[in-house]
Design a protein around this motif. Sequence first.
Motif, PDB file in Angstrom:
ATOM      1  N   GLY A   3       0.791  -1.218   0.000  1.00 16.28           N
ATOM      2  CA  GLY A   3       0.000   0.000   0.000  1.00 16.28           C
ATOM      3  C   GLY A   3       0.824   1.268   0.000  1.00 16.28           C
ATOM      4  N   HIS A   4       2.136   1.137   0.037  1.00 19.59           N
ATOM      5  CA  HIS A   4       3.043   2.283   0.104  1.00 19.59           C
ATOM      6  C   HIS A   4       4.036   2.219  -1.057  1.00 19.59           C
ATOM      7  N   GLY A   5       4.471   3.400  -1.513  1.00 16.87           N
ATOM      8  CA  GLY A   5       5.490   3.431  -2.549  1.00 16.87           C
ATOM      9  C   GLY A   5       5.135   2.531  -3.718  1.00 16.87           C
ATOM     10  N   ARG A   6       6.067   1.627  -4.039  1.00 18.37           N
ATOM     11  CA  ARG A   6       5.841   0.683  -5.135  1.00 18.37           C
ATOM     12  C   ARG A   6       5.518  -0.719  -4.613  1.00 18.37           C
ATOM     13  N   GLY A   7       5.062  -0.782  -3.373  1.00 23.19           N
ATOM     14  CA  GLY A   7       4.636  -2.053  -2.807  1.00 23.19           C
ATOM     15  C   GLY A   7       3.336  -2.525  -3.441  1.00 23.19           C
ATOM     16  N   SER A   8       3.020  -3.795  -3.224  1.00 22.47           N
ATOM     17  CA  SER A   8       1.775  -4.346  -3.759  1.00 22.47           C
ATOM     18  C   SER A   8       0.579  -3.751  -3.025  1.00 22.47           C
ATOM     19  N   ALA A   9      -0.606  -4.008  -3.551  1.00 27.52           N
ATOM     20  CA  ALA A   9      -1.825  -3.448  -2.961  1.00 27.52           C
ATOM     21  C   ALA A   9      -2.065  -4.027  -1.572  1.00 27.52           C
ATOM     22  N   LEU A  10      -2.622  -3.221  -0.703  1.00 27.72           N
ATOM     23  CA  LEU A  10      -2.959  -3.646   0.654  1.00 27.72           C
ATOM     24  C   LEU A  10      -4.469  -3.774   0.761  1.00 27.72           C
ATOM     25  N   GLU A  11      -4.918  -4.973   1.056  1.00 32.94           N
ATOM     26  CA  GLU A  11      -6.355  -5.201   1.208  1.00 32.94           C
ATOM     27  C   GLU A  11      -6.834  -4.574   2.513  1.00 32.94           C
ATOM     28  N   LEU A  12      -7.971  -3.909   2.449  1.00 27.56           N
ATOM     29  CA  LEU A  12      -8.559  -3.275   3.625  1.00 27.56           C
ATOM     30  C   LEU A  12      -9.756  -4.080   4.112  1.00 27.56           C
ATOM     31  N   PRO A  13      -9.980  -4.114   5.425  1.00 24.64           N
ATOM     32  CA  PRO A  13      -9.237  -3.447   6.494  1.00 24.64           C
ATOM     33  C   PRO A  13      -7.850  -4.054   6.683  1.00 24.64           C
ATOM     34  N   ALA A  14      -6.905  -3.183   6.975  1.00 26.64           N
ATOM     35  CA  ALA A  14      -5.510  -3.591   7.069  1.00 26.64           C
ATOM     36  C   ALA A  14      -5.208  -4.268   8.395  1.00 26.64           C
ATOM     37  N   SER A  15      -4.211  -5.148   8.369  1.00 25.00           N
ATOM     38  CA  SER A  15      -3.640  -5.730   9.589  1.00 25.00           C
ATOM     39  C   SER A  15      -2.131  -5.563   9.520  1.00 25.00           C
ATOM     40  N   TRP A  16      -1.550  -5.065  10.592  1.00 25.76           N
ATOM     41  CA  TRP A  16      -0.100  -4.909  10.610  1.00 25.76           C
ATOM     42  C   TRP A  16       0.600  -6.262  10.603  1.00 25.76           C
ATOM     43  N   TRP A  17      -0.084  -7.315  11.003  1.00 22.67           N
ATOM     44  CA  TRP A  17       0.496  -8.662  10.930  1.00 22.67           C
ATOM     45  C   TRP A  17       0.757  -9.049   9.472  1.00 22.67           C
ATOM     46  N   THR A  18      -0.070  -8.559   8.551  1.00 20.70           N
ATOM     47  CA  THR A  18       0.178  -8.812   7.126  1.00 20.70           C
ATOM     48  C   THR A  18       1.539  -8.265   6.722  1.00 20.70           C
ATOM     49  N   LEU A  19       1.863  -7.091   7.206  1.00 18.51           N
ATOM     50  CA  LEU A  19       3.145  -6.472   6.873  1.00 18.51           C
ATOM     51  C   LEU A  19       4.291  -7.235   7.524  1.00 18.51           C
ATOM     52  N   GLY A  20       4.073  -7.728   8.736  1.00 22.19           N
ATOM     53  CA  GLY A  20       5.086  -8.554   9.388  1.00 22.19           C
ATOM     54  C   GLY A  20       5.348  -9.834   8.624  1.00 22.19           C
ATOM     55  N   ARG A  21       4.277 -10.465   8.139  1.00 25.32           N
ATOM     56  CA  ARG A  21       4.450 -11.695   7.350  1.00 25.32           C
ATOM     57  C   ARG A  21       5.151 -11.413   6.034  1.00 25.32           C
ATOM     58  N   ASP A  22       4.855 -10.266   5.435  1.00 22.61           N
ATOM     59  CA  ASP A  22       5.559  -9.884   4.204  1.00 22.61           C
ATOM     60  C   ASP A  22       7.057  -9.790   4.452  1.00 22.61           C
ATOM     61  N   LEU A  23       7.432  -9.222   5.593  1.00 23.17           N
ATOM     62  CA  LEU A  23       8.858  -9.089   5.899  1.00 23.17           C
ATOM     63  C   LEU A  23       9.503 -10.453   6.119  1.00 23.17           C
TER      64      LEU A  23
END
Length: 275
Positions: A53-73
């Motif tokens: 959802g930021h910069g050139r990152g892939s789309a972020l499905e809403l409602p967002a979960s910060w755990w999704t970003l942790g799993r991406d990392l």
Amino acid sequence: MDRRALEWHDGAGDGLLLLAHATGFCKELWRPVVSSLRDQGVAAPALAWDARGHGRGSALELPASWWTLGRDLVELIGDLDRAGRLPESVVGVGHSMGGTVLVLAEFLRPGTFTGLVLVEPVLIPPPFVRNPEFSLAQGAARRRSVFGSREELIETYLSKPLFQRWHPEAFRAYVDHGFREVPEGVALRCRREVEADVFAAGSECGAFARLDELTTPVRLVVTDRAGELGPPLALLPEALPNVTTTYMAGQNHLVPMERPDLVASEIADALKTFS
């Protein structure tokens, strides 16, 4: 992860710095910090990435979960490992949301980080619920999305005291990479509805309740102008089991953009204690 969402900073040495940005921003904002690190004699290679959802990152499905970003990392770290690009020493450096994402990744993959440098991480005590009334979420929802040109964008932003305090290289990185070309001019890459939802989801992840699991060494950086984050940040020196805290007097929550040299100094000093 899409290679366009990654930015490598070549260096020397056996370690790696992983750089995680704040809500609404993009990976290129770490460039002045890396430049300051080089000026201060820190040659470690670094990797910055755009969250969904930021910069050139892939789309972020809403409602967002910060755990999704942790799993991406965690997935990114796995990709580096399989490619033979993950050294034994990995230090995470995160600002605001980025700091929390690093913590979540360490929960998901214990032992990932040799150490963490957390610049005002969003680690909120209970209740662990979404908070759409959070002032930053409300402000993001009202943010202007489109400007007629980059010149108009620059003129508008530089009329605001917030951006007047930014380091020129950080401001240029945001103007160049935080916006995309559209028929009407330029538009935010991180759409305002995404930014607002990510802000609202910050306390929901519940990371604060698990901080006793975070045994990796932490350098916590706190300013005296943290706004609404001030009270939860004041709890972290006691909540984190292996922490050294630095208090930056006279600085703001956006200190990486305003004083990249100070943030680089903290990273450089922390690296000496992590090794």
